[in-house]
Enzyme design. Structure first.
Site, mmCIF file in Angstrom:
data_model
loop_
_atom_site.group_PDB
_atom_site.id
_atom_site.type_symbol
_atom_site.label_atom_id
_atom_site.label_comp_id
_atom_site.label_asym_id
_atom_site.label_seq_id
_atom_site.Cartn_x
_atom_site.Cartn_y
_atom_site.Cartn_z
ATOM 1 C CB ALA A 19 -0.884 -0.024 1.239
ATOM 2 N N GLY A 63 0.587 -5.006 0.970
ATOM 3 C CA GLY A 63 -0.586 -5.088 0.085
ATOM 4 C C GLY A 63 -0.286 -5.801 -1.224
ATOM 5 C CD GLU A 82 -2.288 -7.463 3.071
ATOM 6 O OE1 GLU A 82 -1.911 -6.337 2.693
ATOM 7 O OE2 GLU A 82 -2.896 -7.644 4.136
ATOM 8 C CD GLU A 137 1.525 -5.431 6.006
ATOM 9 O OE1 GLU A 137 2.313 -6.350 6.318
ATOM 10 O OE2 GLU A 137 0.914 -5.430 4.930
HETATM 11 N N1 DAK Z 1 4.570 3.216 -0.950
HETATM 12 C C1 DAK Z 1 4.882 4.355 -1.563
HETATM 13 N N2 DAK Z 1 6.013 4.500 -2.301
HETATM 14 C C2 DAK Z 1 6.804 3.432 -2.403
HETATM 15 C C3 DAK Z 1 6.517 2.190 -1.768
HETATM 16 C C4 DAK Z 1 5.311 2.095 -0.994
HETATM 17 N N3 DAK Z 1 4.893 0.943 -0.412
HETATM 18 N N4 DAK Z 1 7.513 1.330 -2.037
HETATM 19 C C5 DAK Z 1 8.392 2.011 -2.813
HETATM 20 N N5 DAK Z 1 7.979 3.258 -3.033
HETATM 21 C C6 DAK Z 1 8.631 4.324 -3.816
HETATM 22 C C7 DAK Z 1 9.838 4.879 -3.069
HETATM 23 O O1 DAK Z 1 9.425 5.847 -2.139
HETATM 24 C C8 DAK Z 1 10.661 5.462 -4.225
HETATM 25 O O2 DAK Z 1 10.077 6.676 -4.605
HETATM 26 P P1 DAK Z 1 10.992 7.937 -4.965
HETATM 27 O O3 DAK Z 1 11.790 8.191 -3.746
HETATM 28 O O4 DAK Z 1 11.815 7.493 -6.139
HETATM 29 O O5 DAK Z 1 10.005 9.026 -5.295
HETATM 30 C C9 DAK Z 1 10.421 4.458 -5.333
HETATM 31 O O6 DAK Z 1 9.211 3.750 -4.989
HETATM 32 C C10 DAK Z 1 11.543 3.455 -5.476
HETATM 33 O O7 DAK Z 1 11.729 2.859 -4.207
HETATM 34 P P2 DAK Z 1 13.164 2.749 -3.515
HETATM 35 O O8 DAK Z 1 14.063 3.865 -3.947
HETATM 36 O O9 DAK Z 1 12.940 2.570 -2.066
HETATM 37 O O10 DAK Z 1 13.696 1.399 -4.187
HETATM 38 P P3 DAK Z 1 14.693 0.341 -3.548
HETATM 39 O O11 DAK Z 1 15.003 -0.612 -4.627
HETATM 40 O O12 DAK Z 1 15.837 1.014 -2.843
HETATM 41 O O13 DAK Z 1 13.837 -0.397 -2.410
HETATM 42 C C11 DAK Z 1 11.876 -1.545 -1.539
HETATM 43 C C12 DAK Z 1 12.718 -1.176 -2.799
HETATM 44 C C13 DAK Z 1 10.625 -2.251 -2.031
HETATM 45 C C14 DAK Z 1 12.690 -2.515 -0.681
HETATM 46 C C15 DAK Z 1 11.564 -0.265 -0.757
HETATM 47 O O14 DAK Z 1 11.020 0.683 -1.662
HETATM 48 C C16 DAK Z 1 10.579 -0.507 0.341
HETATM 49 O O15 DAK Z 1 10.944 -1.018 1.403
HETATM 50 N N6 DAK Z 1 9.318 -0.136 0.084
HETATM 51 C C17 DAK Z 1 8.275 -0.261 1.070
HETATM 52 C C18 DAK Z 1 7.847 -1.680 1.161
HETATM 53 C C19 DAK Z 1 6.781 -1.859 2.221
HETATM 54 O O16 DAK Z 1 7.038 -1.687 3.410
HETATM 55 N N7 DAK Z 1 5.601 -2.245 1.743
HETATM 56 C C20 DAK Z 1 4.516 -2.558 2.627
HETATM 57 C C21 DAK Z 1 3.749 -1.332 2.873
HETATM 58 S S1 DAK Z 1 2.605 -1.581 4.185
HETATM 59 C C22 DAK Z 1 -4.603 -1.139 5.781
HETATM 60 C C23 DAK Z 1 -4.559 -1.212 4.437
HETATM 61 C C24 DAK Z 1 -3.434 -1.639 3.837
HETATM 62 C C25 DAK Z 1 -2.302 -1.965 4.525
HETATM 63 C C26 DAK Z 1 -2.353 -1.898 5.890
HETATM 64 C C27 DAK Z 1 -3.496 -1.479 6.513
HETATM 65 N N8 DAK Z 1 -5.774 -0.684 6.386
HETATM 66 C C28 DAK Z 1 -6.359 0.532 5.901
HETATM 67 C C29 DAK Z 1 -6.347 -1.361 7.505
HETATM 68 C C30 DAK Z 1 -1.127 -2.346 3.835
HETATM 69 C C31 DAK Z 1 0.057 -1.991 4.260
HETATM 70 C C32 DAK Z 1 1.239 -2.142 3.438
HETATM 71 O O17 DAK Z 1 1.234 -2.607 2.319
#
Ligand code: DAK
Length: 264
Positions: free
Chosen positions: A63, A108, A111, A131
Protein backbone atom coordinates in the site's frame (compact mmCIF):
# COMPACT_ATOMS: atom_id res chain seq x y z
CA UNK A 1 -7.01 3.81 -17.45
CA UNK A 2 -4.63 6.04 -15.37
CA UNK A 3 -2.60 3.54 -13.35
CA UNK A 4 -3.89 0.27 -14.78
CA UNK A 5 -3.54 -1.18 -18.29
CA UNK A 6 -5.85 -3.79 -19.75
CA UNK A 7 -4.95 -5.90 -22.76
CA UNK A 8 -7.15 -8.55 -24.30
CA UNK A 9 -5.30 -11.46 -25.93
CA UNK A 10 -7.94 -13.73 -27.46
CA UNK A 11 -9.77 -15.46 -24.63
CA UNK A 12 -7.45 -14.19 -21.91
CA UNK A 13 -6.59 -10.67 -20.72
CA UNK A 14 -3.69 -9.09 -18.88
CA UNK A 15 -4.24 -6.42 -16.22
CA UNK A 16 -1.05 -4.45 -15.46
CA UNK A 17 -0.70 -2.17 -12.45
CA UNK A 18 1.29 0.64 -14.01
CA UNK A 19 2.87 2.94 -11.46
CA UNK A 20 6.50 1.88 -11.74
CA UNK A 21 7.94 5.11 -10.27
CA UNK A 22 6.43 4.09 -6.92
CA UNK A 23 7.10 0.39 -7.54
CA UNK A 24 3.37 -0.01 -8.31
CA UNK A 25 2.37 0.85 -4.73
CA UNK A 26 -1.38 0.87 -4.18
CA UNK A 27 -2.97 4.22 -3.48
CA UNK A 28 -6.69 4.98 -3.68
CA UNK A 29 -6.48 5.86 -7.40
CA UNK A 30 -4.79 2.57 -8.28
CA UNK A 31 -7.49 0.71 -6.34
CA UNK A 32 -10.23 2.68 -8.15
CA UNK A 33 -8.60 2.04 -11.53
CA UNK A 34 -8.33 -1.68 -10.83
CA UNK A 35 -11.96 -1.79 -9.86
CA UNK A 36 -12.94 0.07 -13.06
CA UNK A 37 -10.93 -2.42 -15.17
CA UNK A 38 -12.74 -5.34 -13.55
CA UNK A 39 -16.04 -3.62 -14.51
CA UNK A 40 -14.79 -3.60 -18.08
CA UNK A 41 -13.95 -7.32 -18.37
CA UNK A 42 -16.30 -9.01 -20.85
CA UNK A 43 -17.06 -12.16 -18.93
CA UNK A 44 -18.73 -13.77 -21.96
CA UNK A 45 -15.48 -13.60 -23.89
CA UNK A 46 -12.63 -13.61 -21.38
CA UNK A 47 -11.97 -16.90 -19.61
CA UNK A 48 -8.90 -16.13 -17.52
CA UNK A 49 -7.20 -12.97 -16.26
CA UNK A 50 -3.54 -12.33 -15.50
CA UNK A 51 -2.60 -9.64 -12.97
CA UNK A 52 0.93 -8.27 -13.07
CA UNK A 53 3.00 -5.15 -12.33
CA UNK A 54 4.73 -2.83 -14.78
CA UNK A 55 8.53 -2.88 -14.98
CA UNK A 56 11.07 -5.52 -14.04
CA UNK A 57 11.49 -4.67 -10.40
CA UNK A 58 8.17 -4.78 -8.66
CA UNK A 59 4.80 -6.48 -8.77
CA UNK A 60 3.36 -4.27 -6.02
CA UNK A 61 5.56 -2.84 -3.23
CA UNK A 62 2.59 -2.56 -0.90
CA UNK A 63 0.00 0.00 0.00
CA UNK A 64 1.21 3.55 -0.63
CA UNK A 65 3.03 4.48 2.56
CA UNK A 66 3.17 8.19 1.66
CA UNK A 67 -0.59 8.51 1.32
CA UNK A 68 -1.23 6.31 4.38
CA UNK A 69 1.16 8.33 6.54
CA UNK A 70 -1.24 11.29 6.82
CA UNK A 71 -4.53 9.39 7.01
CA UNK A 72 -6.96 9.99 9.82
CA UNK A 73 -8.72 7.06 11.47
CA UNK A 74 -11.77 7.42 9.22
CA UNK A 75 -9.65 7.85 6.09
CA UNK A 76 -7.67 4.75 7.07
CA UNK A 77 -10.91 2.81 7.49
CA UNK A 78 -12.22 4.01 4.11
CA UNK A 79 -8.92 3.06 2.44
CA UNK A 80 -9.00 -0.35 4.12
CA UNK A 81 -12.56 -0.92 2.93
CA UNK A 82 -11.73 0.13 -0.64
CA UNK A 83 -8.83 -2.35 -0.70
CA UNK A 84 -10.73 -5.15 0.99
CA UNK A 85 -13.74 -4.76 -1.32
CA UNK A 86 -11.47 -4.89 -4.36
CA UNK A 87 -9.42 -7.84 -3.12
CA UNK A 88 -12.56 -9.78 -2.24
CA UNK A 89 -13.94 -8.98 -5.68
CA UNK A 90 -10.81 -10.40 -7.29
CA UNK A 91 -11.00 -13.48 -5.09
CA UNK A 92 -14.63 -14.13 -6.01
CA UNK A 93 -14.41 -12.84 -9.59
CA UNK A 94 -16.30 -15.39 -11.68
CA UNK A 95 -13.32 -16.20 -13.91
CA UNK A 96 -9.90 -17.30 -12.61
CA UNK A 97 -7.15 -14.75 -11.99
CA UNK A 98 -3.45 -15.66 -12.17
CA UNK A 99 -0.97 -13.34 -10.45
CA UNK A 100 2.27 -13.04 -12.44
CA UNK A 101 4.60 -11.73 -9.74
CA UNK A 102 7.50 -9.89 -11.33
CA UNK A 103 9.37 -8.57 -8.29
CA UNK A 104 8.47 -7.07 -4.92
CA UNK A 105 5.22 -8.42 -3.50
CA UNK A 106 5.27 -6.74 -0.11
CA UNK A 107 2.41 -5.91 2.26
CA UNK A 108 -0.59 -5.09 0.09
CA UNK A 109 1.37 -6.55 -2.87
CA UNK A 110 1.61 -9.96 -1.24
CA UNK A 111 -2.02 -9.58 -0.18
CA UNK A 112 -3.35 -8.79 -3.66
CA UNK A 113 -1.44 -11.79 -5.06
CA UNK A 114 -3.12 -13.97 -2.43
CA UNK A 115 -6.53 -12.77 -3.62
CA UNK A 116 -5.76 -14.33 -6.99
CA UNK A 117 -6.47 -17.99 -7.71
CA UNK A 118 -2.95 -18.96 -8.76
CA UNK A 119 0.47 -17.31 -8.25
CA UNK A 120 3.40 -17.66 -10.65
CA UNK A 121 6.54 -15.86 -9.50
CA UNK A 122 9.69 -14.68 -11.23
CA UNK A 123 12.90 -15.96 -9.63
CA UNK A 124 13.54 -12.36 -8.56
CA UNK A 125 10.23 -12.01 -6.70
CA UNK A 126 10.34 -11.16 -3.01
CA UNK A 127 7.41 -11.71 -0.65
CA UNK A 128 6.71 -10.30 2.78
CA UNK A 129 4.31 -8.68 5.19
CA UNK A 130 6.39 -5.80 6.64
CA UNK A 131 3.47 -4.08 8.38
CA UNK A 132 4.46 -4.69 12.00
CA UNK A 133 7.66 -2.75 11.26
CA UNK A 134 5.42 0.18 10.33
CA UNK A 135 3.34 -0.10 13.47
CA UNK A 136 0.29 -1.63 11.79
CA UNK A 137 -1.19 -5.04 11.05
CA UNK A 138 -1.66 -6.30 7.52
CA UNK A 139 -4.84 -4.53 6.43
CA UNK A 140 -5.86 -6.11 3.15
CA UNK A 141 -6.57 -9.61 4.42
CA UNK A 142 -2.96 -10.74 4.96
CA UNK A 143 -3.50 -12.27 8.39
CA UNK A 144 -6.36 -14.35 6.98
CA UNK A 145 -5.27 -15.36 3.49
CA UNK A 146 -1.62 -16.07 4.33
CA UNK A 147 -2.65 -18.35 7.20
CA UNK A 148 -5.07 -20.19 4.92
CA UNK A 149 -2.45 -20.64 2.21
CA UNK A 150 0.66 -21.61 4.18
CA UNK A 151 -0.74 -22.57 7.60
CA UNK A 152 -0.94 -20.58 10.80
CA UNK A 153 2.62 -21.27 12.03
CA UNK A 154 4.39 -20.15 8.86
CA UNK A 155 2.03 -17.16 8.44
CA UNK A 156 2.76 -16.05 12.01
CA UNK A 157 6.52 -16.35 11.41
CA UNK A 158 6.34 -14.23 8.24
CA UNK A 159 4.02 -11.62 9.77
CA UNK A 160 5.61 -11.34 13.25
CA UNK A 161 9.22 -11.15 11.95
CA UNK A 162 8.42 -8.90 8.96
CA UNK A 163 11.20 -10.82 7.19
CA UNK A 164 10.92 -11.07 3.41
CA UNK A 165 11.16 -14.43 1.66
CA UNK A 166 12.50 -15.22 -1.77
CA UNK A 167 10.61 -16.96 -4.55
CA UNK A 168 12.13 -20.40 -3.94
CA UNK A 169 11.08 -20.27 -0.27
CA UNK A 170 7.62 -19.04 -1.31
CA UNK A 171 7.38 -22.10 -3.56
CA UNK A 172 8.56 -24.43 -0.80
CA UNK A 173 5.89 -23.25 1.64
CA UNK A 174 3.10 -23.24 -0.94
CA UNK A 175 2.67 -19.50 -1.24
CA UNK A 176 3.27 -19.69 -5.00
CA UNK A 177 2.46 -22.39 -7.52
CA UNK A 178 5.49 -22.02 -9.75
CA UNK A 179 8.75 -20.06 -10.15
CA UNK A 180 10.24 -19.17 -13.53
CA UNK A 181 12.96 -16.83 -14.83
CA UNK A 182 11.67 -13.25 -15.15
CA UNK A 183 11.70 -13.31 -18.96
CA UNK A 184 9.53 -16.43 -18.93
CA UNK A 185 7.01 -15.07 -16.43
CA UNK A 186 4.35 -13.65 -18.74
CA UNK A 187 4.71 -16.46 -21.30
CA UNK A 188 4.28 -19.00 -18.47
CA UNK A 189 1.25 -17.16 -17.10
CA UNK A 190 -0.27 -16.85 -20.57
CA UNK A 191 0.37 -20.53 -21.29
CA UNK A 192 -1.46 -21.53 -18.11
CA UNK A 193 -4.24 -18.99 -18.74
CA UNK A 194 -4.76 -20.34 -22.27
CA UNK A 195 -4.83 -23.89 -20.92
CA UNK A 196 -7.60 -22.81 -18.53
CA UNK A 197 -9.36 -20.89 -21.32
CA UNK A 198 -9.47 -24.06 -23.46
CA UNK A 199 -11.61 -25.88 -20.87
CA UNK A 200 -15.36 -25.62 -20.48
CA UNK A 201 -15.73 -22.11 -19.04
CA UNK A 202 -18.89 -22.74 -17.04
CA UNK A 203 -17.25 -25.77 -15.42
CA UNK A 204 -14.08 -23.77 -14.61
CA UNK A 205 -16.13 -21.00 -12.98
CA UNK A 206 -18.13 -23.61 -11.10
CA UNK A 207 -14.89 -25.14 -9.75
CA UNK A 208 -13.72 -21.73 -8.52
CA UNK A 209 -17.01 -21.20 -6.75
CA UNK A 210 -17.03 -24.70 -5.26
CA UNK A 211 -13.46 -24.41 -3.93
CA UNK A 212 -13.94 -20.89 -2.54
CA UNK A 213 -17.31 -21.53 -0.95
CA UNK A 214 -16.44 -25.03 0.26
CA UNK A 215 -13.39 -23.73 2.14
CA UNK A 216 -15.65 -21.49 4.26
CA UNK A 217 -17.72 -24.35 5.70
CA UNK A 218 -17.25 -27.82 7.19
CA UNK A 219 -16.78 -30.88 4.94
CA UNK A 220 -20.42 -32.07 5.20
CA UNK A 221 -21.67 -28.71 3.94
CA UNK A 222 -18.83 -28.40 1.43
CA UNK A 223 -19.74 -31.68 -0.24
CA UNK A 224 -23.33 -30.48 -0.63
CA UNK A 225 -22.05 -27.30 -2.32
CA UNK A 226 -20.07 -29.47 -4.74
CA UNK A 227 -23.04 -31.77 -5.43
CA UNK A 228 -25.25 -28.82 -6.33
CA UNK A 229 -22.65 -27.19 -8.57
CA UNK A 230 -21.83 -30.55 -10.20
CA UNK A 231 -25.54 -31.06 -10.97
CA UNK A 232 -25.80 -27.62 -12.56
CA UNK A 233 -23.15 -28.61 -15.14
CA UNK A 234 -25.56 -31.18 -16.60
CA UNK A 235 -27.71 -28.37 -17.90
CA UNK A 236 -24.87 -27.04 -20.07
CA UNK A 237 -24.26 -27.70 -23.75
CA UNK A 238 -20.54 -27.90 -22.97
CA UNK A 239 -21.05 -30.99 -20.78
CA UNK A 240 -23.27 -32.70 -23.36
CA UNK A 241 -20.92 -31.98 -26.23
CA UNK A 242 -17.74 -32.99 -24.35
CA UNK A 243 -19.19 -36.27 -23.09
CA UNK A 244 -20.70 -37.13 -26.48
CA UNK A 245 -17.30 -36.47 -28.01
CA UNK A 246 -15.65 -38.84 -25.53
CA UNK A 247 -18.12 -41.60 -26.36
CA UNK A 248 -17.67 -41.05 -30.12
CA UNK A 249 -13.94 -41.31 -29.60
CA UNK A 250 -14.31 -44.69 -27.94
CA UNK A 251 -16.35 -46.03 -30.88
CA UNK A 252 -14.06 -44.65 -33.52
CA UNK A 253 -10.69 -43.04 -32.63
CA UNK A 254 -10.78 -41.27 -36.00
CA UNK A 255 -13.63 -39.17 -34.68
CA UNK A 256 -11.49 -37.50 -32.02
CA UNK A 257 -11.96 -33.75 -32.04
CA UNK A 258 -11.10 -30.87 -29.79
CA UNK A 259 -14.30 -29.56 -28.29
CA UNK A 260 -14.78 -25.88 -28.94
CA UNK A 261 -16.48 -24.92 -25.69
CA UNK A 262 -19.12 -22.25 -26.10
CA UNK A 263 -19.76 -20.92 -22.61
CA UNK A 264 -23.22 -22.48 -22.67
N1 DAK B 1 4.57 3.22 -0.95
C1 DAK B 1 4.88 4.36 -1.56
N2 DAK B 1 6.01 4.50 -2.30
C2 DAK B 1 6.80 3.43 -2.40
C3 DAK B 1 6.52 2.19 -1.77
C4 DAK B 1 5.31 2.09 -0.99
N3 DAK B 1 4.89 0.94 -0.41
N4 DAK B 1 7.51 1.33 -2.04
C5 DAK B 1 8.39 2.01 -2.81
N5 DAK B 1 7.98 3.26 -3.03
C6 DAK B 1 8.63 4.32 -3.82
C7 DAK B 1 9.84 4.88 -3.07
O1 DAK B 1 9.43 5.85 -2.14
C8 DAK B 1 10.66 5.46 -4.22
O2 DAK B 1 10.08 6.68 -4.60
P1 DAK B 1 10.99 7.94 -4.96
O3 DAK B 1 11.79 8.19 -3.75
O4 DAK B 1 11.82 7.49 -6.14
O5 DAK B 1 10.01 9.03 -5.30
C9 DAK B 1 10.42 4.46 -5.33
O6 DAK B 1 9.21 3.75 -4.99
C10 DAK B 1 11.54 3.45 -5.48
O7 DAK B 1 11.73 2.86 -4.21
P2 DAK B 1 13.16 2.75 -3.51
O8 DAK B 1 14.06 3.86 -3.95
O9 DAK B 1 12.94 2.57 -2.07
O10 DAK B 1 13.70 1.40 -4.19
P3 DAK B 1 14.69 0.34 -3.55
O11 DAK B 1 15.00 -0.61 -4.63
O12 DAK B 1 15.84 1.01 -2.84
O13 DAK B 1 13.84 -0.40 -2.41
C11 DAK B 1 11.88 -1.55 -1.54
C12 DAK B 1 12.72 -1.18 -2.80
C13 DAK B 1 10.62 -2.25 -2.03
C14 DAK B 1 12.69 -2.51 -0.68
C15 DAK B 1 11.56 -0.27 -0.76
O14 DAK B 1 11.02 0.68 -1.66
C16 DAK B 1 10.58 -0.51 0.34
O15 DAK B 1 10.94 -1.02 1.40
N6 DAK B 1 9.32 -0.14 0.08
C17 DAK B 1 8.28 -0.26 1.07
C18 DAK B 1 7.85 -1.68 1.16
C19 DAK B 1 6.78 -1.86 2.22
O16 DAK B 1 7.04 -1.69 3.41
N7 DAK B 1 5.60 -2.25 1.74
C20 DAK B 1 4.52 -2.56 2.63
C21 DAK B 1 3.75 -1.33 2.87
S1 DAK B 1 2.61 -1.58 4.18
C22 DAK B 1 -4.60 -1.14 5.78
C23 DAK B 1 -4.56 -1.21 4.44
C24 DAK B 1 -3.43 -1.64 3.84
C25 DAK B 1 -2.30 -1.97 4.52
C26 DAK B 1 -2.35 -1.90 5.89
C27 DAK B 1 -3.50 -1.48 6.51
N8 DAK B 1 -5.77 -0.68 6.39
C28 DAK B 1 -6.36 0.53 5.90
C29 DAK B 1 -6.35 -1.36 7.50
C30 DAK B 1 -1.13 -2.35 3.83
C31 DAK B 1 0.06 -1.99 4.26
C32 DAK B 1 1.24 -2.14 3.44
O17 DAK B 1 1.23 -2.61 2.32
Amino acid sequence: MGFVDYEVKGKIAVITINRPKALNALNAEVLDDLSAVLDQVDQNEIRCLILTGAGEKSFVAGADIGSMSTMTKSEGEAFGKKGNDLFRRLETFPIPVIAAINGFALGGGCEISMSCDIRIAAESALFGQPEVGLGITPGFGGTQRLARLVGAGMAKQIIYTAKNIKADEALRIGLVNKVVPLEELLPAAEKMANQIAAQAPIAVRACKKAINEGLQVDMDKAIVIEEKIFGDCFETEDQQEAMKNFCRKKDDPEKVKVVDFKNK
